[in-house]
Design a protein around this motif. Structure first.
Motif, PDB file in Angstrom:
ATOM      1  N   ALA A 131     -19.351  -6.931 -29.021  1.00  0.00           N
ATOM      2  CA  ALA A 131     -19.886  -6.528 -28.451  1.00  0.00           C
ATOM      3  C   ALA A 131     -20.132  -4.834 -28.246  1.00  0.00           C
ATOM      4  N   LEU A 132     -18.729  -4.477 -28.832  1.00  0.00           N
ATOM      5  CA  LEU A 132     -18.898  -3.347 -28.615  1.00  0.00           C
ATOM      6  C   LEU A 132     -19.062  -2.591 -29.845  1.00  0.00           C
ATOM      7  N   VAL A 133     -19.090  -3.855 -31.271  1.00  0.00           N
ATOM      8  CA  VAL A 133     -20.002  -2.874 -32.357  1.00  0.00           C
ATOM      9  C   VAL A 133     -21.569  -2.471 -31.843  1.00  0.00           C
ATOM     10  N   GLN A 134     -22.008  -3.270 -30.465  1.00  0.00           N
ATOM     11  CA  GLN A 134     -23.925  -3.324 -30.665  1.00  0.00           C
ATOM     12  C   GLN A 134     -23.611  -1.962 -29.217  1.00  0.00           C
ATOM     13  N   GLY A 135     -22.320  -1.776 -28.306  1.00  0.00           N
ATOM     14  CA  GLY A 135     -22.655  -0.726 -28.081  1.00  0.00           C
ATOM     15  C   GLY A 135     -23.510  -0.527 -26.463  1.00  0.00           C
ATOM     16  N   LYS A 136     -24.195  -1.066 -26.453  1.00  0.00           N
ATOM     17  CA  LYS A 136     -25.360  -1.781 -25.355  1.00  0.00           C
ATOM     18  C   LYS A 136     -25.240  -2.200 -23.967  1.00  0.00           C
ATOM     19  N   ASN A 137     -24.004  -1.778 -23.832  1.00  0.00           N
ATOM     20  CA  ASN A 137     -23.107  -2.203 -22.599  1.00  0.00           C
ATOM     21  C   ASN A 137     -22.614  -0.708 -21.763  1.00  0.00           C
ATOM     22  N   PRO A 138     -23.067  -0.961 -20.084  1.00  0.00           N
ATOM     23  CA  PRO A 138     -22.715   0.790 -19.802  1.00  0.00           C
ATOM     24  C   PRO A 138     -21.663   0.466 -19.574  1.00  0.00           C
ATOM     25  N   ALA A 139     -20.357  -0.356 -19.491  1.00  0.00           N
ATOM     26  CA  ALA A 139     -19.557  -0.647 -19.595  1.00  0.00           C
ATOM     27  C   ALA A 139     -18.682  -0.198 -20.874  1.00  0.00           C
ATOM     28  N   ILE A 140     -18.541   0.264 -21.652  1.00  0.00           N
ATOM     29  CA  ILE A 140     -18.404   1.238 -22.444  1.00  0.00           C
ATOM     30  C   ILE A 140     -18.828   2.016 -23.410  1.00  0.00           C
ATOM     31  N   ALA A 141     -17.599   3.003 -23.334  1.00  0.00           N
ATOM     32  CA  ALA A 141     -18.531   4.178 -23.829  1.00  0.00           C
ATOM     33  C   ALA A 141     -17.737   4.521 -24.535  1.00  0.00           C
ATOM     34  N   PHE A 142     -17.897   5.192 -25.928  1.00  0.00           N
ATOM     35  CA  PHE A 142     -17.265   5.604 -27.195  1.00  0.00           C
ATOM     36  C   PHE A 142     -17.496   7.423 -27.455  1.00  0.00           C
ATOM     37  N   GLY A 143     -16.334   8.110 -27.614  1.00  0.00           N
ATOM     38  CA  GLY A 143     -16.319   9.225 -27.634  1.00  0.00           C
ATOM     39  C   GLY A 143     -17.149  10.226 -28.696  1.00  0.00           C
ATOM     40  N   ARG A 144     -16.343  11.595 -28.670  1.00  0.00           N
ATOM     41  CA  ARG A 144     -17.841  12.162 -29.456  1.00  0.00           C
ATOM     42  C   ARG A 144     -17.276  11.866 -30.791  1.00  0.00           C
ATOM     43  N   PHE A 145     -17.902  11.776 -31.714  1.00  0.00           N
ATOM     44  CA  PHE A 145     -17.857  11.935 -33.206  1.00  0.00           C
ATOM     45  C   PHE A 145     -17.440  11.030 -33.606  1.00  0.00           C
ATOM     46  N   VAL A 146     -17.320   9.121 -32.792  1.00  0.00           N
ATOM     47  CA  VAL A 146     -17.080   8.576 -33.376  1.00  0.00           C
ATOM     48  C   VAL A 146     -17.706   7.798 -34.480  1.00  0.00           C
ATOM     49  N   LYS A 147     -17.570   6.994 -35.527  1.00  0.00           N
ATOM     50  CA  LYS A 147     -18.578   6.044 -36.728  1.00  0.00           C
ATOM     51  C   LYS A 147     -17.440   5.272 -36.354  1.00  0.00           C
ATOM     52  N   GLU A 172      -9.707  12.630 -28.259  1.00  0.00           N
ATOM     53  CA  GLU A 172      -9.096  11.768 -28.426  1.00  0.00           C
ATOM     54  C   GLU A 172      -8.862  10.169 -27.926  1.00  0.00           C
ATOM     55  N   LYS A 173      -9.918  10.048 -27.123  1.00  0.00           N
ATOM     56  CA  LYS A 173     -10.133   8.885 -26.509  1.00  0.00           C
ATOM     57  C   LYS A 173     -11.697   7.930 -26.411  1.00  0.00           C
ATOM     58  N   VAL A 174     -10.655   7.147 -27.928  1.00  0.00           N
ATOM     59  CA  VAL A 174     -12.217   7.040 -28.328  1.00  0.00           C
ATOM     60  C   VAL A 174     -13.239   6.107 -28.017  1.00  0.00           C
ATOM     61  N   ILE A 175     -12.508   4.554 -27.079  1.00  0.00           N
ATOM     62  CA  ILE A 175     -13.149   3.571 -26.121  1.00  0.00           C
ATOM     63  C   ILE A 175     -12.614   3.713 -25.606  1.00  0.00           C
ATOM     64  N   GLU A 176     -13.225   3.566 -23.681  1.00  0.00           N
ATOM     65  CA  GLU A 176     -12.759   3.159 -23.311  1.00  0.00           C
ATOM     66  C   GLU A 176     -14.004   2.429 -21.978  1.00  0.00           C
ATOM     67  N   ILE A 177     -13.250   1.818 -21.046  1.00  0.00           N
ATOM     68  CA  ILE A 177     -14.479   0.478 -21.295  1.00  0.00           C
ATOM     69  C   ILE A 177     -13.577   0.402 -19.499  1.00  0.00           C
ATOM     70  N   LYS A 178     -14.792   0.062 -18.835  1.00  0.00           N
ATOM     71  CA  LYS A 178     -14.442   0.179 -17.223  1.00  0.00           C
ATOM     72  C   LYS A 178     -15.217  -0.777 -16.613  1.00  0.00           C
ATOM     73  N   ASN A 179     -14.789  -2.234 -16.016  1.00  0.00           N
ATOM     74  CA  ASN A 179     -14.908  -2.895 -15.666  1.00  0.00           C
ATOM     75  C   ASN A 179     -16.125  -4.007 -16.193  1.00  0.00           C
ATOM     76  N   LEU A 180     -15.969  -4.390 -17.282  1.00  0.00           N
ATOM     77  CA  LEU A 180     -16.730  -5.045 -18.639  1.00  0.00           C
ATOM     78  C   LEU A 180     -16.906  -6.568 -18.132  1.00  0.00           C
ATOM     79  N   HIS A 181     -18.527  -6.981 -17.608  1.00  0.00           N
ATOM     80  CA  HIS A 181     -18.490  -8.848 -17.169  1.00  0.00           C
ATOM     81  C   HIS A 181     -19.355  -9.051 -18.589  1.00  0.00           C
ATOM     82  N   LEU A 182     -18.200  -9.874 -19.341  1.00  0.00           N
ATOM     83  CA  LEU A 182     -18.976 -10.657 -20.794  1.00  0.00           C
ATOM     84  C   LEU A 182     -18.740 -12.106 -20.395  1.00  0.00           C
ATOM     85  N   THR A 183     -19.985 -12.797 -21.454  1.00  0.00           N
ATOM     86  CA  THR A 183     -20.996 -13.869 -20.644  1.00  0.00           C
ATOM     87  C   THR A 183     -21.109 -14.636 -22.074  1.00  0.00           C
TER      88      THR A 183
END
Length: 625
Positions: free
Chosen positions: A371-387, A324-335
């Motif tokens: 940043a979402l595509v790269q998925g390397k930032n620890p503030a970004i989390a994807f749900g299971r089975f997301v493609k 259900e929860k596809v993307i969850e971003i918490k306290n992202l700092h983007l520069t």
């Protein structure tokens, strides 16, 4: 009459591009020119600009007409700063003001009883009349107004040669607006504009005194500005009264009417031919049959309306549903470098949601997607089975040396060639394009190829960065339908308001290093933004009925605040109007006109006063309703 075309035809290398084109473009007309890629829009513009010679027919253009033309990527190189370049538009005004100043100095040292003094005074009076007629004193105000509206408020001193291609194109548009040509031709003027600048440009062009001739795929833009649509299709031009939305209705009605007339005539011809066939050889009816045959031969045939070209078709599917929860971003700092784009940003996207990311240029929309595509930032989390599937507006994932066929087939080597060809054809790339190098494709063809590649990734989470860039109207509408039918999750960046309105059920706005979510579609978003900008909305009738004598403590307090604010606004408006009148009087004084620094200061203050008055008038009208 500015431009008049009668039965114009033009071809190149033996191929007819335009045939029997007839139209009249008059002063003040607002025309939108539409048509598929390759239909001849740019060719028609080049004919009007006299860059090409027509093959037959006539094309009359007003003598000494002042035409301003903005090509799609029509910027220019210059070592001038932004402000210096815009000042060149007003060279004559600057010359007149300098001559006036020089004349003032000569008057000051000339004996008032001499003929020379009287000649100088006469010259001064003539100069004042010219300056007043041209509104020369306001030239800097005009420059600042246009530059600020087009997003250059902090770039006055920047050299044009250091700017990006998109900035140069916007700057060229600024210069054209300041030149105020009789006919302004704009080819995709909204390509490099963010929402704020786009709204400003629409309002500016609404009051533009000259004629507008606009090539655009921005349907909102066309709806706002144009009063006629010129459509190029199958080498011919059709004219429709009204904006783009009206054109859609009229085009459908016209096609249906012609088809009905065609079918009715075909039925009549079939009946007449049947009568001729049955009665021509019978002596008693030969004359009647011959008469019918002559009538058939003389009948002016109605051509069957051409079927519209098959639009590209896109289909998006996936194999497995994510949680259900596809993307969850918490306290992202983007520069980016030392520049902060997002600070402490949190955001959640649920399965099946379709969210548009909007905001001014430079606020980090595309950077967030990457940043979402790269998925390397620890503030970004994807749900299971997301493609994830990602569409890049630059199409950087395409190899220019590949052929169209190998670009897609190389990614799916187990597929049959017939399947690959069918998918490419479905996306609007015909068989003759299969062996073309990718680098040889037009912008629209590259976009269709990139969308075909993107669709075949079968993502259940789609990231799209400006997917409608370079697509013609048919392709845009096809992409809209495909994404509306897709039951997966979509996060996209777009400046195409029609597209956003069709797809998004949620809006994420990036502004001031923050992200704010608005629930509902684009219309709800704009309504909420307007409500937020309203200073003191009136109490809801739901809570304070018109006929009710009861008013709560909160209502009475709100009413008191309104009365106080109304009184305060009236005082502020009165003070500003007095100051405005005083400045307008001083602008005519020699000691002001002869002092450039002081004149600039006065003009800047006058512009600020106009802006403050507009804001106060709007707030005042809201409060007294």
């Amino acid at each position: 009459m500015l431009v008049c075309s009668d039965n114009l035809s033009f071809g190149f290398n033996g191929e007819t591009l335009l045939k029997g084109v007839t139209f009249t473009l008059s002063e003040g007309d607002k025309i939108g020119l539409i048509g598929g890629n390759g239909e001849g829009k740019t060719t028609l513009i080049r004919l009007i600009l006299k860059e090409l010679d027509l093959d037959s027919g006539t094309l009359q253009i007003k003598n000494a007409i002042r035409i301003g033309y903005l090509a799609q990527n029509g910027g220019y190189d210059s070592e001038n700063t932004v402000f210096e370049e815009m000042r060149e538009v007003f060279a004559e005004d600057i010359r007149l003001l300098a001559t006036l100043h020089d004349t003032e100095n000569k008057i000051a040292v000339t004996d008032s009883s001499t003929a020379e003094y009287r000649a100088l005074c006469s010259r001064y009076e003539n100069l004042e009349k010219q300056i007043s007629a041209r509104d020369s004193y306001q030239f800097e105000v005009k420059i600042r107004s246009v530059l600020n509206g087009m997003g250059f408020e902090n770039a006055y001193a920047q050299k044009i040669s250091t700017m990006s291609g998109g900035e140069k194109t916007r700057l060229k548009l600024c210069r054209l607006l300041l030149e105020e040509p009789e006919l302004l031709i704009l080819d995709e003027p909204t390509n490099h504009l963010d929402m704020k600048t786009l709204f400003w440009l629409e309002e500016y062009l609404t009051s533009f005194k000259g004629a507008l001739f606009i090539v655009s795929h921005d349907r909102y833009f066309l709806d706002k500005l144009v009063t006629q649509i010129y459509e190029l299709e199958s080498k011919t031009l059709s004219v429709f009264k009204g904006n783009y939305s009206k054109y859609k209705i009229l085009k459908a009605e016209k096609t249906a009417r012609i088809l009905k007339e065609y079918e009715k005539q075909q039925e009549e011809r079939a009946r007449m031919q049947d009568y001729v066939d049955r009665n021509l050889v019978r002596a008693s009816t030969t004359k009647m049959a011959q008469s019918r045959r002559r009538a058939l031969e003389k009948m002016e045939l109605i051509e069957k309306p051409p079927l519209p070209p098959d639009p590209p078709r896109f289909t998006f599917s996936y194999a497995e549903k994510p949680y259900e929860k596809v993307i969850e971003i918490k306290n992202l700092h983007l520069t980016v470098g030392e520049k902060t784009l997002l600070n402490d940003f949190s955001f959640t996207l649920l399965r099946g949601e379709k969210c548009a990311v909007v905001g001014d240029n430079g606020t980090g929309k595309s950077t967030l997607l990457r940043a979402l595509v790269q998925g390397k930032n620890p503030a970004i989390a994807f749900g299971r089975f997301v493609k994830i599937a990602y569409y890049d507006q630059e199409n950087a994932n395409l190899d220019g040396e590949n052929t169209v066929l190998s670009e897609l087939w190389g990614r799916h080597i187990t597929w049959e060639q017939t399947k690959v060809r069918a998918l490419l054809a479905q996306a609007g790339l015909p068989s003759e394009d299969m062996d073309k190098k990718v680098r040889m494709l037009s912008g629209g063809e590259r976009a269709k190829l990139a969308l075909a590649v993107f669709a075949c990734e079968n993502g259940n989470l789609l990231f799209l960065d400006e997917p409608t860039n370079h697509l013609d109207l048919q392709a845009r509408e096809s992409l809209e339908e495909a994404l509306k039918a897709f039951d997966g999750t979509v996060l996209f960046v777009s400046h195409d308001r029609y597209f956003i309105r069709a797809i998004a059920g949620k809006i994420l706005e990036l502004e001031n290093n923050q992200g704010v979510c608005f629930t509902g579609n684009y219309d709800n978003y704009t309504a909420q933004k307007q409500m937020q900008s309203a200073p003191l909305p009136a109490p809801s009738a739901k809570h304070t009925p018109k006929n009710s004598g009861y008013r709560s403590k909160e209502d009475r307090a709100l009413e008191a605040r309104k009365r106080t604010r109304i009184h305060q606004i009236e005082k502020e408006i009165s003070a500003l109007e007095t100051e405005e009148a005083e400045i307008n009087e001083t602008l005519a004084l020699p000691e002001v006109t002869g002092n450039f620094a002081l004149l600039t200061e006065k003009c800047d203050r006058l512009e600020k006063i106009h802006s403050l008055l507009d804001t106060l008038y709007q707030e005042y009208e809201t409060l007294i309703e």
